[in-house]
Design a protein around this motif. Structure first.
Motif, short mmCIF file in Angstrom:
data_model
loop_
_atom_site.label_atom_id
_atom_site.label_comp_id
_atom_site.label_asym_id
_atom_site.label_seq_id
_atom_site.Cartn_x
_atom_site.Cartn_y
_atom_site.Cartn_z
N ASN A 6 0.78 -1.13 0.05
CA ASN A 6 0.05 0.27 0.08
C ASN A 6 0.80 1.30 -0.07
OD1 ASN A 6 0.23 1.19 2.40
ND2 ASN A 6 -0.76 -0.36 3.42
N GLU A 8 1.04 4.02 1.95
CA GLU A 8 1.76 4.48 2.99
C GLU A 8 2.75 3.67 3.58
OE1 GLU A 8 0.97 7.45 4.33
OE2 GLU A 8 -0.21 7.54 2.76
N GLU A 9 2.79 2.33 3.36
CA GLU A 9 3.78 1.48 3.82
C GLU A 9 4.89 1.92 2.70
OE1 GLU A 9 3.72 -2.87 3.64
OE2 GLU A 9 1.67 -2.76 4.52
N TYR A 11 5.59 4.66 1.10
CA TYR A 11 6.32 6.07 1.60
C TYR A 11 6.67 5.93 3.09
CZ TYR A 11 4.04 8.18 -2.34
OH TYR A 11 3.56 8.56 -3.54
N GLU A 12 6.48 5.16 3.79
CA GLU A 12 7.05 5.21 5.17
C GLU A 12 8.59 4.51 5.20
OE1 GLU A 12 8.13 5.53 8.97
OE2 GLU A 12 6.32 6.31 7.96
N ASP A 78 10.55 14.01 4.68
CA ASP A 78 9.20 14.30 4.72
C ASP A 78 8.90 15.13 3.48
OD1 ASP A 78 8.24 12.80 6.79
OD2 ASP A 78 9.02 14.27 8.22
N LYS A 85 3.96 12.77 -3.45
CA LYS A 85 2.45 12.76 -3.47
C LYS A 85 1.94 13.88 -4.22
CE LYS A 85 2.27 10.66 1.03
NZ LYS A 85 2.04 10.63 2.58
#
Length: 97
Positions: A6, A8-9, A11-12, A78, A85
């Motif tokens: 996914n 978010e994973e 990007y983390e 960040d 994004k």
């Protein structure tokens, strides 16, 4: 991005890698591929406008795709992720490398 993962994973994990491999602030090289259409390239240029970015474009051999390389000084991981994004939201069909 791996389709099984996914966003978010993804990007983390990217944030962790960026923190571990660079001293911030640092120069960062973004690479995008878009279908050759001037409006798509212009949107990418606008996202990095007034940041002192060096932007280079190269068309594919048959001219169907355009590679956009953006070299810009970024404050932290960040900030790098926020630009990815933003491009993903504004440019339909963009491929981020």
């Amino acid at each position: 991005m791996d389709s099984a993962q996914n966003p978010e994973e993804f990007y983390e994990n990217l944030k962790i890698k960026l923190q571990d491999t660079a001293m911030w602030p640092t120069e960062y090289l973004y690479k995008f591929i878009v279908v050759t259409k001037e409006s798509k390239v212009e949107i990418i240029q606008q996202v990095f406008d007034n940041m002192g970015a060096v932007i280079q474009t190269t068309k594919s051999k048959k001219g169907k795709y355009t590679s956009v390389s953006v070299n810009v000084r970024m404050k932290n991981p960040d900030a790098v992720i926020e630009k990815y994004k933003e491009i993903g939201e504004k440019v339909d069909g963009v491929i981020s490398l």
